[in-house]
Design a protein around this motif. Structure first.
Motif: not given
Length: 603
Positions: A85-87, A426-435, A438-439, A459-466
């Motif tokens: 839903d977030a994506a 930790h897992l939630q932050n790892r999933i947010a970074a890998t996907s 972002t957190a 912090a949102l720059s990976p989301l921008d590229s996605l």
């Protein structure tokens, strides 16, 4: 998995799951057990089913079906659905607009005919989108694309409604067929099938069937009409003249080389010899003996369906030279690939770890809230009938009498529970970074911990590229869909004929915009002369200010810009230019014209 069994393809990220094995897929998913499902598509269909199970919090049931005895005890708290839903929300942005190139110039003082035509087409497309609930259909398709990696739109002309209908199909029903070596995102399949199973209905006397809808490009043939074969089944038959020769469809032309050509309304100067045929039929599964699949279903066993207007859908000529099917990939496919990748692909194992940790955390919280107690030297109640001690229950107000050497020990599991909760974070932050969501994008970041807006932007720059990559994968697809919408309306004679105008879907901003900062930049830039008023208004429009038309807003601003008009008068001394700048009519000079007397004849 041995080295000889290592398979790398668009779905190899799910190889660790038992569901991708052919035997397990057909056993776990009964709808894939039909013999009409091709083996080469089985991995793709099993992947779709697995992703839907995760989205619906049924991953535990899926694991149990695969042989995991503890699968039904798995705790699932909706993390895959939250990621999906977030994506989807970031992909679609705040709003979407259909824009035709050149339409913005239609509001000029003297617009060109091309600008007027572009504005008219843009208005038609937007009205069609509103009537056909295009935003709703897009939400349906894009959520499926983000979750499964693929989505499919199908367009069709509805004569009774006088417009194009837009439908979304499950990608598991989508079976494209290419010529050998042409499977690529840039290549359009020569034939597209949509197939799904139909259950038996004993009350209506219906057996288990498979339905297949096929769109196929081919040479234009002679005219045909609805009829019946020797077994009284609906089919299409050729229309022949008195001499027994096949007749042509009205408007078609037979060339010297024996081909039939047709002039389409979007290409009046380029006759075409191609058209699209539609076939919609059903097959009884009991009749499919001999290894038939969705690509090779025998025409002799088909039962063709009939459209609402009475046309039999047996290679019905749609009078268009394209297949009205648009495949939407979620990501940019690899070289030579056609299929997209799910947003869950890279984090699937992380979601499994998160669910396992949630399960352990639930077990630990149970022992923390109701601890295990060991009693020594206690006088326990006895059942008077049997003389056996009764079970001890821990509840509020319980009192036990202990001997002098008695004691009570409690098992404290709170440290383990705290560690499990830390691991969940930790897992939630790892999933947010890998996907790359972002957190901050998933709401895991406390806004009060962000030191500045610039830090949040980083912090949102990976989301921008996605989001940029996801929108790039869809840009040409939606342009193609809008082109098909125009041409189908032209084929239905609802819109005027002519060249297809380029239209595109413009997405809104995917992250919140600092409107106050944008307004300050516009005011400073326009006042200092480094930005034009038109550019400033467009910046405000992009930031979310309620400006319907940038050109009309510029005119409104100029009509009230008296100081700027005064500076214009001082600079030019031309009152006519000032009145035109303010949008006022030309001034009356106030001096009546002097009548000229006719000259005498001798002069």
């Amino acid at each position: 998995m041995g080295l000889r069994e290592l398979l790398i393809d668009a779905w190899s990220w799910l190889n660790y799951k038992e569901t991708l094995a052919p035997e397990s897929a057909r056993r776990i998913f009964p709808e894939l057990a039909g013999q009409w499902v091709p083996d080469e598509d089985l991995r793709r269909l099993a992947t779709y089913k697995t992703l839907v199970a995760y989205d619906q919090n049924q991953a535990g049931q899926l694991a149990a079906a695969g042989g995991d005895e503890d699968g039904t005890d798995r705790r699932e708290l909706g993390d895959p659905a939250r990621i999906i839903d977030a994506a989807v929300g970031y992909l679609l942005g705040a709003e979407q607009h259909i824009v035709v190139s050149g339409a913005e110039h239609a509001e000029d003082e003297e617009p060109s005919p091309d600008a007027a035509a572009a504005a008219a087409m843009q208005e038609r497309l937007r009205k069609w989108a509103k009537r056909e609930q295009f935003p709703l259909r897009m939400q349906q398709a894009e959520r499926c694309a983000v979750r499964s990696g693929d989505a499919v739109y199908v367009l069709s002309w509805a004569p009774d409604k006088g417009r194009v209908l837009l439908r979304t199909y499950d990608p598991g029903w989508y079976f494209p067929e290419w010529e050998e070596g042409e499977q690529d995102i840039a290549e359009y399949p020569t034939r597209v099938h949509f197939a799904w199973g139909l259950p038996a209905d004993p009350e209506k006397g219906l057996k288990e069937r498979v339905r297949r809808i096929t769109y196929e490009l081919g040479w234009i043939g002679p005219a045909s009409r609805s009829g019946y074969d020797a077994e009284d089944r609906p089919v299409r038959e050729l229309v022949v003249g008195d001499d027994g020769a096949p007749l042509l469809t009205a408007g078609d032309t037979l060339t010297e080389n024996g081909r039939i050509t047709r002039v389409y309304p979007w290409a009046p100067s380029r006759p075409s010899s191609n058209t699209c045929y539609l076939t919609d039929a059903e097959w009884i599964l009991d009749d499919l003996r001999g290894g038939y699949d969705v690509y090779t279903l025998p025409a002799s066993k088909a039962r063709y369906r009939t459209r609402a207007d009475g046309e039999v859908l047996d290679r019905l000529d749609l009078q268009v030279d394209f297949q009205p099917v648009v495949h939407i990939p979620n990501s940019i496919p690899d070289v030579g690939e056609h299929w997209g990748t799910s947003i869950l692909a890279r984090v699937m194992q992380g979601l499994d770890e998160l669910a396992a940790t949630d399960t352990d955390s639930a077990s630990a919280s149970a022992t923390t809230g109701s601890p295990v107690i060991a009693l020594a030297g206690a006088r326990l109640p006895v059942d008077r009938a049997t003389g056996q001690p009764l079970p001890v229950k821990v509840k509020a107000g319980s009192v036990w009498e202990l001997n002098e050497s008695g004691r009570m020990d409690t098992l404290d599991t709170s440290p383990q529970l705290a560690e499990l909760r830390s691991r969940i974070d930790h897992l939630q932050n790892r999933i947010a970074a890998t996907s790359r969501l972002t957190a901050a994008g998933l709401g895991l970041l406390d806004p009060t911990e962000v030191p500045s807006g610039y830090a949040l932007a980083l912090a949102l720059s990976p989301l921008d590229s996605l989001v940029g990559a996801m929108r790039l994968a869809r840009a040409d697809k939606y342009a193609l869909l809008l082109r098909m919408v125009q041409r189908l309306h032209q084929a239905g004679q609802a819109w005027p004929a002519g060249e297809t105008l380029p239209a595109e879907l413009v997405w809104g901003p995917h992250t919140p915009t600092d409107r106050a900062a944008v307004l300050a930049d516009v005011v400073s830039g326009v006042s200092s002369g480094v930005l034009s008023l038109e550019t400033g208004v467009r910046m405000l429009q992009d930031a979310g200010y309620p400006i319907q038309s940038a050109a009309e807003e510029v005119v409104r601003i100029q009509r009230r810009a008296f100081e700027a008009a005064a500076r214009l008068a001082d600079a030019t001394g031309d009152n006519a230019a000032v009145r035109e700048y303010l949008g006022l009519p030309k001034a009356d000079p106030g001096v009546p014209p002097v009548p000229l007397l006719p000259k005498p004849a001798d002069q």
